[in-house]
Design a protein around this motif. Structure first.
Motif, short mmCIF file in Angstrom:
data_model
loop_
_atom_site.label_atom_id
_atom_site.label_comp_id
_atom_site.label_asym_id
_atom_site.label_seq_id
_atom_site.Cartn_x
_atom_site.Cartn_y
_atom_site.Cartn_z
N GLU A 28 0.83 -1.33 0.00
CA GLU A 28 -0.14 -0.19 0.01
C GLU A 28 0.90 1.25 0.14
N VAL A 29 0.80 1.99 -0.88
CA VAL A 29 1.59 3.24 -1.23
C VAL A 29 1.06 4.43 -0.76
N PRO A 36 -3.58 7.86 -2.49
CA PRO A 36 -2.82 6.37 -2.08
C PRO A 36 -3.55 5.37 -3.04
N TYR A 37 -2.63 4.35 -3.26
CA TYR A 37 -3.05 3.11 -3.99
C TYR A 37 -2.33 1.98 -3.56
N VAL A 38 -2.92 0.61 -4.00
CA VAL A 38 -2.48 -0.63 -3.53
C VAL A 38 -1.81 -1.27 -4.72
N GLU A 45 -5.00 -2.26 -9.49
CA GLU A 45 -6.27 -2.30 -9.96
C GLU A 45 -7.09 -1.34 -9.88
N GLN A 46 -7.19 -0.44 -8.80
CA GLN A 46 -7.89 0.67 -8.71
C GLN A 46 -7.53 2.09 -9.43
N SER A 47 -8.53 2.72 -10.15
CA SER A 47 -8.11 3.90 -10.92
C SER A 47 -7.73 4.74 -9.72
N LEU A 48 -7.04 5.76 -9.91
CA LEU A 48 -6.33 6.67 -9.25
C LEU A 48 -7.18 7.89 -8.87
N THR A 49 -8.32 7.83 -9.80
CA THR A 49 -9.26 9.00 -9.93
C THR A 49 -10.94 8.20 -9.35
N GLY A 50 -11.09 7.03 -9.44
CA GLY A 50 -12.38 6.57 -9.34
C GLY A 50 -13.11 6.46 -10.67
N LYS A 51 -12.52 6.53 -11.47
CA LYS A 51 -13.12 6.54 -12.89
C LYS A 51 -12.14 6.45 -14.30
N PRO A 52 -12.85 6.12 -15.12
CA PRO A 52 -11.94 5.56 -16.52
C PRO A 52 -11.22 7.02 -17.00
#
Length: 158
Positions: A28-29, A36-38, A45-52
């Motif tokens: 976890e960074v 933050p991202y994993v 896997e997860q978008s940094l913005t929560g959307k494409p």
């Protein structure tokens, strides 16, 4: 002398067992001012913005000097900048068929998580960097939105 050699040989044999798994496998960074991202299995896997992201904007970032500027090092199917397409990094012409969006995202965010010796910059990192001009200190090279735009564009290259 003999004992020293034995200890050195034992250390060499045991060294692989003592090395922790690569950082890019699971982490976890969190960095100041960044989302933050994993990282799991060399992917985010997860978008940094929560959307494409927007693929058209990503294409623009790929050729924009001082921002993404992917073409300076990578071959890409962008004819209008063929005069400045590089060959230092891998060919990205079909990267979307080789890597998942999550794997592409990790390479853009911080490719050093995959290969510490890479010359590719970490585009979404602010800490642990050296020789950063004061004007750029504590600022990522790309915003979270720009990273997602590049992920969207590069994922179309199949």
């Amino acid at each position: 002398m003999r004992l020293t050699r034995l200890l050195a040989a034992a250390a060499l044999l045991l060294a692989p067992a003592l090395v922790p798994p690569a950082f890019g496998q699971n982490a976890e960074v969190r960095e100041p001012g960044l989302v933050p991202y994993v990282v799991k299995d060399y992917a985010i896997e997860q978008s940094l913005t929560g959307k494409p992201g927007d693929a058209a904007k990503g294409r623009q970032w790929a050729i924009t000097g001082g921002q993404g500027n992917c073409v300076i090092c990578h071959k890409m199917p962008i004819p209008e900048v063929a005069f400045r397409i590089g060959n230092v990094g891998p060919d990205l012409s079909e990267v979307g068929s080789r890597l998942t969006p999550a794997e592409i995202r990790m390479r853009i965010v911080n490719s050093k998580l995959l290969n510490e010796e890479t010359i590719m910059p970490a585009y979404y990192r602010v800490s642990g960097l050296t020789r950063v001009a004061p004007a750029f200190a504590n600022k990522p090279m790309l915003s979270a939105e720009q990273v997602e735009d590049l992920v969207a564009y590069l994922s179309t290259l199949k």
